[in-house]
Design a protein around this motif. Structure first.
Motif, PDB file in Angstrom:
ATOM      1  N   ASP A   1       8.130   7.055   5.491  1.00  0.00           N
ATOM      2  CA  ASP A   1       8.729   7.929   4.470  1.00  0.00           C
ATOM      3  C   ASP A   1       9.274   6.882   3.235  1.00  0.00           C
ATOM      4  N   ALA A   2       8.644   7.167   2.111  1.00  0.00           N
ATOM      5  CA  ALA A   2       8.930   6.221   0.739  1.00  0.00           C
ATOM      6  C   ALA A   2      10.214   6.714   0.152  1.00  0.00           C
ATOM      7  N   THR A   3      10.918   7.953   0.689  1.00  0.00           N
ATOM      8  CA  THR A   3      12.314   8.075   0.201  1.00  0.00           C
ATOM      9  C   THR A   3      13.057   7.132  -0.395  1.00  0.00           C
ATOM     10  N   PRO A   4      13.564   6.126   0.715  1.00  0.00           N
ATOM     11  CA  PRO A   4      14.552   4.997   0.532  1.00  0.00           C
ATOM     12  C   PRO A   4      14.114   4.302  -0.862  1.00  0.00           C
ATOM     13  N   ALA A   5      12.942   4.067  -1.199  1.00  0.00           N
ATOM     14  CA  ALA A   5      12.457   3.184  -2.190  1.00  0.00           C
ATOM     15  C   ALA A   5      12.568   4.017  -3.663  1.00  0.00           C
ATOM     16  N   PHE A   6      12.269   5.067  -3.672  1.00  0.00           N
ATOM     17  CA  PHE A   6      12.495   6.381  -4.782  1.00  0.00           C
ATOM     18  C   PHE A   6      13.848   6.126  -5.088  1.00  0.00           C
ATOM     19  N   ALA A   7      14.699   6.429  -3.999  1.00  0.00           N
ATOM     20  CA  ALA A   7      16.217   6.581  -4.226  1.00  0.00           C
ATOM     21  C   ALA A   7      16.818   5.528  -4.971  1.00  0.00           C
ATOM     22  N   ALA A   8      15.970   4.010  -4.851  1.00  0.00           N
ATOM     23  CA  ALA A   8      16.667   3.274  -5.507  1.00  0.00           C
ATOM     24  C   ALA A   8      16.100   2.891  -7.045  1.00  0.00           C
ATOM     25  N   LEU A   9      15.390   3.951  -7.395  1.00  0.00           N
ATOM     26  CA  LEU A   9      14.734   4.145  -8.786  1.00  0.00           C
ATOM     27  C   LEU A   9      16.236   4.329  -9.884  1.00  0.00           C
ATOM     28  N   HIS A  10      16.337   3.672 -11.216  1.00  0.00           N
ATOM     29  CA  HIS A  10      17.427   4.237 -11.757  1.00  0.00           C
ATOM     30  C   HIS A  10      17.009   5.813 -12.249  1.00  0.00           C
ATOM     31  N   PRO A  11      17.910   6.543 -12.114  1.00  0.00           N
ATOM     32  CA  PRO A  11      18.222   8.202 -12.342  1.00  0.00           C
ATOM     33  C   PRO A  11      17.544   8.226 -13.594  1.00  0.00           C
ATOM     34  N   GLU A  12      17.515   7.469 -14.454  1.00  0.00           N
ATOM     35  CA  GLU A  12      16.780   7.739 -15.896  1.00  0.00           C
ATOM     36  C   GLU A  12      15.390   7.588 -15.692  1.00  0.00           C
TER      37      GLU A  12
ATOM     38  N   SER B   1       4.383  14.396   0.377  1.00  0.00           N
ATOM     39  CA  SER B   1       5.314  13.440   0.994  1.00  0.00           C
ATOM     40  C   SER B   1       4.329  12.090   0.697  1.00  0.00           C
ATOM     41  N   SER B   2       5.190  11.123   0.979  1.00  0.00           N
ATOM     42  CA  SER B   2       4.690   9.870   0.695  1.00  0.00           C
ATOM     43  C   SER B   2       5.051   8.779   1.548  1.00  0.00           C
ATOM     44  N   HIS B   3       4.483   7.529   1.674  1.00  0.00           N
ATOM     45  CA  HIS B   3       5.313   6.545   2.630  1.00  0.00           C
ATOM     46  C   HIS B   3       4.406   5.175   2.353  1.00  0.00           C
ATOM     47  N   PHE B   4       4.840   3.997   2.773  1.00  0.00           N
ATOM     48  CA  PHE B   4       4.282   2.731   2.487  1.00  0.00           C
ATOM     49  C   PHE B   4       3.721   2.218   3.819  1.00  0.00           C
TER      50      PHE B   4
ATOM     51  N   GLN C   1       0.915  -1.126   0.160  1.00  0.00           N
ATOM     52  CA  GLN C   1       0.066   0.303  -0.238  1.00  0.00           C
ATOM     53  C   GLN C   1       0.982   1.303   0.072  1.00  0.00           C
ATOM     54  N   TYR C   2       0.621   2.205  -0.882  1.00  0.00           N
ATOM     55  CA  TYR C   2       1.333   3.332  -0.824  1.00  0.00           C
ATOM     56  C   TYR C   2       0.523   4.572  -0.775  1.00  0.00           C
ATOM     57  N   ARG C   3       0.791   5.660   0.308  1.00  0.00           N
ATOM     58  CA  ARG C   3      -0.028   6.667   0.278  1.00  0.00           C
ATOM     59  C   ARG C   3       0.852   7.862  -0.144  1.00  0.00           C
ATOM     60  N   LEU C   4       0.009   8.614  -1.036  1.00  0.00           N
ATOM     61  CA  LEU C   4       0.819  10.171  -1.173  1.00  0.00           C
ATOM     62  C   LEU C   4      -0.241  11.132  -0.379  1.00  0.00           C
TER      63      LEU C   4
ATOM     64  N   TYR D   1      13.347  -3.528  -4.176  1.00  0.00           N
ATOM     65  CA  TYR D   1      14.041  -2.181  -3.920  1.00  0.00           C
ATOM     66  C   TYR D   1      15.529  -2.273  -3.089  1.00  0.00           C
ATOM     67  N   GLY D   2      15.738  -3.478  -2.673  1.00  0.00           N
ATOM     68  CA  GLY D   2      16.785  -3.563  -1.700  1.00  0.00           C
ATOM     69  C   GLY D   2      16.722  -2.528  -0.560  1.00  0.00           C
ATOM     70  N   VAL D   3      15.576  -2.470   0.108  1.00  0.00           N
ATOM     71  CA  VAL D   3      15.333  -1.635   1.381  1.00  0.00           C
ATOM     72  C   VAL D   3      14.086  -2.604   2.338  1.00  0.00           C
ATOM     73  N   ALA D   4      14.155  -2.281   3.533  1.00  0.00           N
ATOM     74  CA  ALA D   4      13.255  -3.299   4.331  1.00  0.00           C
ATOM     75  C   ALA D   4      11.927  -2.447   4.411  1.00  0.00           C
ATOM     76  N   PRO D   5      10.729  -3.234   4.525  1.00  0.00           N
ATOM     77  CA  PRO D   5       9.614  -2.510   4.630  1.00  0.00           C
ATOM     78  C   PRO D   5       9.443  -1.513   5.646  1.00  0.00           C
TER      79      PRO D   5
END
Length: 584
Positions: free
Chosen positions: A114-125, A90-93, A82-85, A104-108
């Motif tokens: 804060d969802a930032t760690p998950a979005f940081a794992a996205l490819h820059p492009e 701001s957002s979180h899971f 579940q993802y909340r905006l 994503y390589g991050v723990a739930p």
């Protein structure tokens, strides 16, 4: 009674302790921010300080439900979430299954607030685009779907696919319920398929694919260019529509058998285009198995090598044929003569080698030039070819020399009319421009088989020698090589060579026979007798070799040796006190 309530969140099933005086404010879940109730609050569980038995039962039930949910999520091929905006951006899971670590390589628990760690794992492009698709889904409340890359700290990159359904919440936030899973293998396979499709479509070689029953299921553009058949014309057909008439059924059966045994065939094949013309193809056929190893398709790839074959044939023609007359040259003549000898031996027939030299050709060249001479050779080569029978060969050795090979002669007399006709056509005048060219032919003939075994080169030399006899006899005629006379000459030549070697190697001996006066017993002299100590035949008398050197310069050499040997022996006797006259 306590002045607070324990409320179970209907979304994340967490227990929230809510003071009674806050119920009118319709509080949200402290974990997922989902409204704990809408309208009239529903009190699921209340407890007093003195008795929390019911609360514990609810907690146990919720823990059991939570474990069941995690067990289910662990078996799903991907991450449930579940993802909340929030309205402030701001957002979180509120919830993410354990598979989030793989995606994503991050723990739930790292993204609950804060969802930032998950979005940081996205490819820059891909990061900005993913944000935009989420925003768009939130505005329209349409299903969110996207594929994007995730980059891990070690540099590894995976492709993931996500899909979720958005829901507008009372507090103005948007809550998505969905899943994300790894599609790297699928993307790689799809890319390989796209690449294969590009190769198939744009390959310079023609490609044909059939099912296991050899019915065509696909062809590429190059196939159409090479064969002239449109794709729609061949679908459902078999490759037999490309078969030329150069091969029999046994050949095609051999190809099919190789496919059955080895799943592969490669070779050159002449095929037929739609317009009926033929082309040479360099063809590779491969069997394509399914997952179980059963043949599912056959793929044939071919290129048009007609031009290369024509060039190859041209090179072979240059190597084996005379450029001026188009007749076989010396190289091809040698090959055909060897084949003719083998064929003659098998069939018990005869063959004739006919060596032809044009008389007076040099005079034509000198008077009218080489261009006229070349035209004369071309005309005469055609005339002589017309005289020969089917299966016979006429070759040009060079200059004004030709050789004909007459095969399958039941008797050598069958060749006589052909020889007469060759002399006749060679002597017929040939008008070339303003010039009237006249030549004749001197012909030498040798036959096969002979008493002695003989090869192609020897036959050719015999015919050449016979041709010179024809010239010496007056030209414009033929002469048959005399094998008996040749054998005699060869025997004489070999004998002379042996005598010359014997003289050089000291194989001759002198024996002396004394002359005695029968009345007085006095030795009056000695007669010198020559002998040949042959290394293989033993001691030979003069009768076996002296006739060979009679009237030959070698006879003088042998006589000189005899005299010198006799004088040497007399000197030896003189020094020994003996004297006698000599005779030889």
């Amino acid at each position: 009674m306590s002045d607070s309530l324990h409320i179970v969140c209907p979304h994340c099933q967490s227990i929230n302790r809510v003071p009674a005086n806050k119920l009118a404010e319709q509080p949200n879940c402290g974990r997922c921010q989902y409204p704990l109730f809408a309208g009239e609050p529903i009190e699921l569980t209340t407890a007093t300080v003195e008795d929390i038995t019911d609360l514990k039962r609810v907690e146990q039930a919720l823990n059991s439900m939570r474990l069941q949910r995690e067990e289910l999520a662990s078996h799903v091929p991907g991450m449930l979430y579940q993802y909340r905006l929030r309205p402030d951006g701001s957002s979180h899971f509120p919830y993410a299954s354990a598979k989030m670590r793989e995606i994503y390589g991050v723990a739930p628990e790292d993204v609950v607030e804060d969802a930032t760690p998950a979005f940081a794992a996205l490819h820059p492009e891909d990061r900005d685009r993913v944000h935009e698709t989420i925003q768009a889904s939130g505005r329209s409340l349409a299903l969110w779907h996207d594929e994007y890359r995730v980059q891990f700290p070690d540099g590894r990159v995976i492709w993931v696919e996500g899909e979720s359904s958005p829901e507008a919440m009372p507090d103005g936030s948007i809550l998505w319920h969905g899943y994300i899973h790894d599609v790297t293998s699928r993307r790689r396979s799809a890319e390989e398929l796209r690449l294969a499709a590009k190769v198939f479509a744009h390959a310079g070689e023609g490609i044909l694919v059939t099912d296991a029953q050899a019915h065509i299921v696909n062809v590429n553009r190059a196939f159409t260019v090479i064969t002239g058949y449109a794709r729609e014309e061949v679908l459902g057909q078999t490759p037999r529509l490309l078969q030329s008439d150069r091969y029999d059924d046994e050949f095609y059966q051999t190809v099919w058998q190789a496919l059955l045994e080895h799943d592969y065939w490669h070779g050159e094949l002449w095929c037929r285009r739609k317009n009926g013309s033929q082309f040479a193809a360099l063809l590779t056929i491969s069997a394509v198995p399914d997952i179980q190893g059963h043949i599912e398709h056959y793929a044939a790839m071919f290129s048009d090598i007609t031009a290369r074959k024509e060039n190859q044939q041209q090179l072979e023609r240059v190597a084996h044929y005379d450029l001026l007359t188009g007749l076989p040259n010396r190289l091809l003549l040698g090959d055909r003569l060897k084949q003719a000898i083998r064929q003659t031996r098998r069939r018990g027939m005869h063959l004739a080698v006919v060596f032809i030299d044009l008389d007076g050709f040099k005079k034509v060249n000198d008077q009218h030039g080489h261009a006229v001479g070349d035209k004369l050779l071309s005309v005469l080569s055609r005339r002589m070819t017309q005289v020969l029978r089917e299966g016979d060969t006429l070759a040009r050795l060079g200059g004004d020399e030709f050789v004909a090979v007459l095969v399958d002669l039941p008797d050598i007399s069958i060749s006589v009319p052909i020889l007469d006709r060759l002399i006749e056509v060679a002597a017929q005048p040939v008008p070339i421009g303003d010039a009237l060219c006249e030549v004749s032919a001197s012909i030498g003939v040798s036959y096969y088989p002979q008493v002695e075994d003989i090869d192609a080169d020897q036959l050719l030399r015999q015919a050449d020698q016979a041709m010179y006899f024809a010239k010496q006899a007056g030209k414009n005629r033929y002469h048959v090589f005399d094998t008996e006379k040749d054998r005699t000459l060869r025997t004489r030549r070999e004998g002379l060579d042996s005598i010359e070697n014997a003289l050089a190697n000291g194989q001759f001996l002198l024996y002396f026979q004394p002359k005695v006066n029968m009345r007085t017993g006095e030795v009056l002299g000695a007669e010198a007798l020559i002998r040949w100590q042959h290394p293989a035949r033993g001691l030979l008398s003069p009768a076996s070799f002296l006739p060979l050197i009679e009237n030959h310069p070698l006879g003088i050499d042998v006589g000189k040796w005899t005299i010198e040997a006799a004088l040497t022996q007399i000197e030896i006797w003189r020094k020994a006190g003996a004297y006698m006259s000599r005779s030889a």
